[in-house]
Write a protein that holds these residues in place. Structure first.
Motif, PDB file in Angstrom:
ATOM      1  N   TRP A 128       0.766  -1.261  -0.012  1.00  0.00           N
ATOM      2  CA  TRP A 128      -0.015   0.127  -0.126  1.00  0.00           C
ATOM      3  C   TRP A 128       0.947   1.281   0.093  1.00  0.00           C
ATOM      4  CZ3 TRP A 128      -5.048  -0.296  -0.873  1.00  0.00           C
ATOM      5  CH2 TRP A 128      -5.798   1.046  -0.945  1.00  0.00           C
ATOM      6  N   GLU A 129       0.560   2.325  -0.842  1.00  0.00           N
ATOM      7  CA  GLU A 129       1.252   3.458  -0.833  1.00  0.00           C
ATOM      8  C   GLU A 129       1.405   4.088   0.710  1.00  0.00           C
ATOM      9  OE1 GLU A 129       1.526   7.610  -3.368  1.00  0.00           O
ATOM     10  OE2 GLU A 129      -0.126   6.216  -3.579  1.00  0.00           O
ATOM     11  N   SER A 130       2.652   4.680   0.645  1.00  0.00           N
ATOM     12  CA  SER A 130       2.911   5.414   2.102  1.00  0.00           C
ATOM     13  C   SER A 130       3.732   6.729   1.475  1.00  0.00           C
ATOM     14  CB  SER A 130       3.745   4.613   3.116  1.00  0.00           C
ATOM     15  OG  SER A 130       3.836   5.339   4.169  1.00  0.00           O
ATOM     16  N   GLY A 131       4.471   7.501   2.327  1.00  0.00           N
ATOM     17  CA  GLY A 131       4.952   8.783   2.246  1.00  0.00           C
ATOM     18  C   GLY A 131       6.457   8.453   2.009  1.00  0.00           C
ATOM     19  N   ARG A 132       6.991   9.288   1.628  1.00  0.00           N
ATOM     20  CA  ARG A 132       8.430   9.441   1.711  1.00  0.00           C
ATOM     21  C   ARG A 132       9.179  10.927   2.135  1.00  0.00           C
ATOM     22  NH1 ARG A 132      12.339  10.564  -2.720  1.00  0.00           N
ATOM     23  NH2 ARG A 132      14.338   9.321  -2.429  1.00  0.00           N
ATOM     24  N   THR A 133       9.861  10.507   3.170  1.00  0.00           N
ATOM     25  CA  THR A 133      10.188  11.932   3.970  1.00  0.00           C
ATOM     26  C   THR A 133      11.392  11.909   4.422  1.00  0.00           C
ATOM     27  OG1 THR A 133       7.751  11.939   4.673  1.00  0.00           O
ATOM     28  CG2 THR A 133       9.271  13.076   6.014  1.00  0.00           C
ATOM     29  N   VAL A 134      11.983  13.220   4.369  1.00  0.00           N
ATOM     30  CA  VAL A 134      13.300  13.402   4.866  1.00  0.00           C
ATOM     31  C   VAL A 134      13.011  13.941   6.510  1.00  0.00           C
ATOM     32  CG1 VAL A 134      15.287  15.085   5.152  1.00  0.00           C
ATOM     33  CG2 VAL A 134      14.618  13.997   2.844  1.00  0.00           C
ATOM     34  N   LEU A 135      13.891  13.137   7.384  1.00  0.00           N
ATOM     35  CA  LEU A 135      13.572  13.468   8.812  1.00  0.00           C
ATOM     36  C   LEU A 135      14.922  14.065   9.273  1.00  0.00           C
ATOM     37  CD1 LEU A 135      12.295   9.812  10.168  1.00  0.00           C
ATOM     38  CD2 LEU A 135      10.949  11.904   9.465  1.00  0.00           C
ATOM     39  N   PHE A 136      14.699  15.245   9.803  1.00  0.00           N
ATOM     40  CA  PHE A 136      15.870  16.190  10.327  1.00  0.00           C
ATOM     41  C   PHE A 136      15.817  16.490  11.705  1.00  0.00           C
ATOM     42  CE2 PHE A 136      18.068  20.438  10.028  1.00  0.00           C
ATOM     43  CZ  PHE A 136      19.198  20.088   9.282  1.00  0.00           C
ATOM     44  N   ASP A 137      16.772  16.048  12.300  1.00  0.00           N
ATOM     45  CA  ASP A 137      16.900  16.394  13.776  1.00  0.00           C
ATOM     46  C   ASP A 137      18.026  17.408  13.983  1.00  0.00           C
ATOM     47  OD1 ASP A 137      15.103  14.556  14.048  1.00  0.00           O
ATOM     48  OD2 ASP A 137      16.353  12.799  14.314  1.00  0.00           O
ATOM     49  N   LEU A 138      18.045  18.123  15.043  1.00  0.00           N
ATOM     50  CA  LEU A 138      18.762  19.201  15.269  1.00  0.00           C
ATOM     51  C   LEU A 138      18.848  19.639  16.780  1.00  0.00           C
ATOM     52  CD1 LEU A 138      20.617  21.078  13.266  1.00  0.00           C
ATOM     53  CD2 LEU A 138      19.007  22.595  13.338  1.00  0.00           C
ATOM     54  N   ALA A 139      19.988  19.630  17.337  1.00  0.00           N
ATOM     55  CA  ALA A 139      20.297  20.406  18.902  1.00  0.00           C
ATOM     56  C   ALA A 139      20.992  21.688  18.509  1.00  0.00           C
ATOM     57  CB  ALA A 139      20.888  19.631  19.790  1.00  0.00           C
ATOM     58  N   LEU A 140      20.213  22.651  19.135  1.00  0.00           N
ATOM     59  CA  LEU A 140      20.838  24.160  18.986  1.00  0.00           C
ATOM     60  C   LEU A 140      20.980  24.255  20.549  1.00  0.00           C
ATOM     61  CD1 LEU A 140      18.605  25.706  16.375  1.00  0.00           C
ATOM     62  CD2 LEU A 140      20.575  24.424  15.849  1.00  0.00           C
ATOM     63  N   ARG A 141      22.037  25.372  20.452  1.00  0.00           N
ATOM     64  CA  ARG A 141      22.071  26.029  21.761  1.00  0.00           C
ATOM     65  C   ARG A 141      20.763  27.113  21.694  1.00  0.00           C
ATOM     66  NH1 ARG A 141      27.252  25.850  20.289  1.00  0.00           N
ATOM     67  NH2 ARG A 141      27.451  27.715  19.021  1.00  0.00           N
ATOM     68  N   ARG A 142      20.418  27.270  22.875  1.00  0.00           N
ATOM     69  CA  ARG A 142      19.147  27.936  23.187  1.00  0.00           C
ATOM     70  C   ARG A 142      19.252  29.194  22.923  1.00  0.00           C
ATOM     71  NH1 ARG A 142      16.693  26.579  28.685  1.00  0.00           N
ATOM     72  NH2 ARG A 142      16.755  24.504  27.653  1.00  0.00           N
ATOM     73  N   ARG A 143      18.150  29.930  22.262  1.00  0.00           N
ATOM     74  CA  ARG A 143      17.971  31.368  22.068  1.00  0.00           C
ATOM     75  C   ARG A 143      16.675  31.702  22.291  1.00  0.00           C
ATOM     76  NH1 ARG A 143      16.007  33.955  18.202  1.00  0.00           N
ATOM     77  NH2 ARG A 143      16.580  36.111  17.684  1.00  0.00           N
ATOM     78  N   THR A 144      16.470  32.936  23.031  1.00  0.00           N
ATOM     79  CA  THR A 144      15.003  33.384  23.292  1.00  0.00           C
ATOM     80  C   THR A 144      14.738  33.847  21.994  1.00  0.00           C
ATOM     81  OG1 THR A 144      15.746  34.161  25.442  1.00  0.00           O
ATOM     82  CG2 THR A 144      13.861  35.105  24.756  1.00  0.00           C
ATOM     83  N   GLY A 145      13.139  33.663  21.864  1.00  0.00           N
ATOM     84  CA  GLY A 145      12.566  33.989  20.561  1.00  0.00           C
ATOM     85  C   GLY A 145      12.438  32.833  19.406  1.00  0.00           C
ATOM     86  N   ASP A 146      13.095  31.771  19.576  1.00  0.00           N
ATOM     87  CA  ASP A 146      13.174  30.947  18.650  1.00  0.00           C
ATOM     88  C   ASP A 146      11.395  30.364  18.420  1.00  0.00           C
ATOM     89  OD1 ASP A 146      15.717  30.788  17.634  1.00  0.00           O
ATOM     90  OD2 ASP A 146      16.047  29.038  19.054  1.00  0.00           O
ATOM     91  N   PRO A 147      11.099  30.133  17.226  1.00  0.00           N
ATOM     92  CA  PRO A 147       9.709  29.678  17.070  1.00  0.00           C
ATOM     93  C   PRO A 147       9.364  28.337  17.643  1.00  0.00           C
ATOM     94  CG  PRO A 147      10.825  29.402  15.129  1.00  0.00           C
ATOM     95  CD  PRO A 147      11.663  30.275  16.104  1.00  0.00           C
ATOM     96  N   PHE A 148       8.174  27.914  18.115  1.00  0.00           N
ATOM     97  CA  PHE A 148       7.925  26.877  18.399  1.00  0.00           C
ATOM     98  C   PHE A 148       7.763  25.812  17.345  1.00  0.00           C
ATOM     99  CE2 PHE A 148       3.981  23.934  19.541  1.00  0.00           C
ATOM    100  CZ  PHE A 148       4.541  22.927  19.846  1.00  0.00           C
ATOM    101  N   VAL A 149       7.058  26.103  16.311  1.00  0.00           N
ATOM    102  CA  VAL A 149       6.607  25.365  15.168  1.00  0.00           C
ATOM    103  C   VAL A 149       6.579  26.274  13.883  1.00  0.00           C
ATOM    104  CG1 VAL A 149       4.744  24.531  13.636  1.00  0.00           C
ATOM    105  CG2 VAL A 149       5.074  23.737  16.014  1.00  0.00           C
TER     106      VAL A 149
END
Length: 391
Positions: free
Chosen positions: A235-256
């Motif tokens: 059955w058909e499914s998706g094909r997706t790039v998964l991208f994980d990232l850890a950043l030093r914290r910065r005030t004001g970064d978006p949630f989504v």
């Protein structure tokens, strides 16, 4: 083939397999679960620290059937609530810029529930008739968060509509397991042990066990096709790039950041659960659907363009990153003219049952795995009762 109806074998120790094992054990049936890897969880595994990532963004929808089931058994565990300030940092990418509010037409269409979309028409065509071409494109792109597909507009209108309403519900249905989905898997495994389920890890089966009761196959569809010798299990499914990232914290970064120009989603998971990253750092997980003619590099470039807009200086703040392509592992997608009923059947005959997120069961994302697992056990037990009456 005559099988011992007092015993059920489960092949696969992910969310579907553990659901099936628990359901069968609660009914008083002896259960043996085989997991090919040395740990349980399947796609619900959570990596060990310091960055507790899932295989792609994971959320649990409280409108689904598994929510109550897990809660009743004390398996849901603590959730990670999103602070109100973080909720306000939701951004939409549209026409190449980040916006704080979604387009008005998109909101009207998303919340429209009076008209049920048709099964046999593609979503973009139907949504264009309902809300106009631009709102339809916006809605299709937004629905990618629950589809992992590069072209949601080409899928069945009914299929996409259901996921769009669930993903955009107010108040939000999506909730997050504190510590990652691995915590949920650990609780389910402990419950299974308490109920007497025999769990065998590093136990890869190349053939179905003979004459040993019903078998529930809770693997990927491709693995099930090999195990059952049935190449028609597709059955058909998706094909997706998964991208994980850890950043030093910065005030004001978006949630989504939700991309309305093309399906794509970036979420700062440590916003609701700081334990997922080291002190002073934040964990971001993204999914960027790609078409069959696109490469992992295309998906990564898509993510980087969004990060450039929403996370200033992210390259200099990066302390860890990981990229992967998830191919055919993101659940079923239904083309126009098809529904969940047209997917591979749960009952394969001769006491063999198929469960997972690409089989003939209703629901969104992990709900399909849950619903199919419960149904498979119900069918197996029903067959047991019929055999006992005949005996």
């Amino acid at each position: 083939m005559q099988r011992n109806r007092q015993h059920i074998t489960v092949v696969g120790g992910g969310f579907a397999g553990l659901t099936a094992a628990l359901t069968a054990a609660e009914a008083g049936t002896k259960v043996t679960l085989h997991e090919a890897h040395d740990t349980l969880g399947g796609r619900a595994r959570t990596a060990d620290g310091p960055y507790r990532t899932n295989e792609g963004p994971h959320a649990l929808y409280n409108g689904g059937p598994h929510w109550t089931w897990l809660k009743q058994r004390g398996l849901l565990g603590p959730l990670a609530p999103l602070p109100p300030l973080e909720a306000a940092r939701f951004r939409f990418h549209r026409d190449g810029a980040l916006r704080r509010t979604p387009p008005l037409g998109f909101l009207r269409h998303t919340l429209r529930t009076a008209e049920q979309a048709p099964v046999d028409l593609d979503f973009l065509t139907w949504a264009t008739r309902v809300a106009g071409p631009r709102a339809a494109r916006d809605a299709a792109a937004y629905s990618g968060v629950a589809l992992y597909h590069h072209d949601p507009g080409s899928l069945s209108a009914r299929f996409v509509q259901e996921r769009l309403h669930r993903a955009a519900a107010l108040p939000p249905e999506a909730h997050y397991i504190r510590g990652g989905w691995g915590e949920l898997i650990d609780r389910m495994a402990a419950r299974a042990w308490d109920l007497g389920v025999r769990i065998e890890t590093s136990s890869r089966l190349d053939a179905l066990p003979l004459a040993d009761g019903p078998v529930i196959v809770a693997t990927s569809l491709a693995a099930a096709a090999r195990l059952l010798g049935d190449p028609g299990l597709t059955w058909e499914s998706g094909r997706t790039v998964l991208f994980d990232l850890a950043l030093r914290r910065r005030t004001g970064d978006p949630f989504v950041i939700s991309d309305l120009d093309a399906p794509g989603w970036i979420e700062r998971f440590s916003a609701q659960d700081p334990s997922l990253a080291s002190a002073g750092e934040q964990l971001i997980q993204a999914q960027l659907p790609i078409g069959p003619d696109r490469s992992k590099a295309d998906g990564v470039a898509h993510a980087e363009r969004l990060l450039d807009l929403g996370f200033p200086g992210w390259r200099d703040r990066t302390v860890w990153r990981r990229e992967a392509v998830s191919n055919g592992r993101t659940g079923a997608v239904d083309r126009p003219g098809t529904t969940w009923r047209d997917r591979p059947a749960i009952d394969r005959g001769d006491g063999v049952y198929l469960v997972g997120d690409q089989v003939a069961a209703p629901g969104v994302l992990s709900e399909v795995s849950f619903t199919s697992a419960v149904e498979a056990v119900s069918l197996a037990l029903r067959a047991t009762r019929l055999d006992l009456k005949r005996a």
